[in-house]
Design an enzyme around this catalytic site. Structure first.
Site, PDB file in Angstrom:
ATOM      1  N   CYS A  74       0.875  -1.178   0.000  1.00 22.53           N
ATOM      2  CA  CYS A  74       0.000   0.000   0.000  1.00 22.53           C
ATOM      3  C   CYS A  74       0.911   1.227   0.000  1.00 22.53           C
ATOM      4  CB  CYS A  74      -0.991  -0.028   1.166  1.00 22.53           C
ATOM      5  SG  CYS A  74      -0.259  -0.046   2.821  1.00 22.53           S
TER       6      CYS A  74
HETATM    7  O1  LIG Z   1      -0.796   3.310   3.125  1.00 24.77           O
HETATM    8  C1  LIG Z   1      -1.943   2.987   3.218  1.00 24.77           C
HETATM    9  C2  LIG Z   1      -2.481   2.454   4.476  1.00 24.77           C
HETATM   10  O2  LIG Z   1      -1.502   2.332   5.477  1.00 24.77           O
HETATM   11  C3  LIG Z   1      -2.885   3.155   2.099  1.00 24.77           C
HETATM   12  O3  LIG Z   1      -2.285   2.958   0.859  1.00 24.77           O
HETATM   13  C4  LIG Z   1      -3.484   4.535   2.076  1.00 24.77           C
HETATM   14  O4  LIG Z   1      -4.371   4.649   3.114  1.00 24.77           O
HETATM   15  P1  LIG Z   1      -5.171   6.026   3.342  1.00 24.77           P
HETATM   16  O5  LIG Z   1      -4.141   7.080   3.663  1.00 24.77           O
HETATM   17  O6  LIG Z   1      -6.088   5.752   4.489  1.00 24.77           O
HETATM   18  O7  LIG Z   1      -5.900   6.321   2.085  1.00 24.77           O
END
Ligand SMILES: O=C(CO)[C@H](O)COP(=O)(O)O
Length: 167
Positions: A74
């Protein structure tokens, strides 16, 4: 699918923020001799699924014994690890250096590695995955008692781990 005992069944997943790295890392693992298979949880999820759905799907595959490890990507790698750790029996880490990736397998017997596409470059991500595939947890080490304490807490929600028993 039958596979060599030393080969790993890998499940991969990402949200939109991690898809480019996930696709490239999965592609590389598909031709890696240490890997028996690479499955992407995307096939069973709606397009654009957010990190909780992705990480739960991958971690449940591990918990069910249908995969040995999961590589999740992510933006930061943080949410993926938080979610995967909610699934009983699953140990997930976010790690962005070689020493930690190695220890996650050898010391923590973590089945899940979560990487952040927004945090590290692709070359480092590739190197970390190479390191991750190179190691296997060896039962019988001093890590066993600590892992047993984690499992005990998970199963009984009792504080034997806090009391230090089993460590
Ligand atoms: O990094 C993430 C979660 O840890 C994800 O790709 C993005 O999350 P968000 O910032 O809540 O959209």
């Amino acid at each position: 699918m039958p596979h060599e005992p030393e080969q790993l069944r890998i499940v991969v997943g990402s949200d939109d923020a991690g898809r480019p790295y996930k696709d490239l890392l999965a592609e590389a693992m598909r031709t890696d001799g240490r890997v028996a298979e690479v499955r992407d949880v995307a096939g069973g999820l709606p397009a654009g699924a957010a990190y909780p759905a992705v990480a739960f799907a991958a971690a449940e595959r591990i918990a069910a014994g249908r995969a040995d490890r999961a590589l999740l990507v992510c933006h930061t790698g943080l949410g993926m690890a938080i979610v995967a750790n909610k699934v009983p029996g699953v140990r997930a880490v976010t790690a962005h250096d070689v020493v930690s990736v190695r220890a996650s397998v050898l010391s923590n017997d973590a089945q899940v590695l979560a990487l952040g596409q927004g945090v590290i470059g692709l070359a480092l991500a590739r190197r970390l995955v190479g390191e991750w595939l190179a190691h296997r947890f060896a039962p019988g080490t001093s890590a066993e008692a600590k892992l047993a304490a984690i499992r005990d807490y998970e199963q009984h929600r009792a504080s034997t781990a806090v009391a230090g028993r089993g460590c």
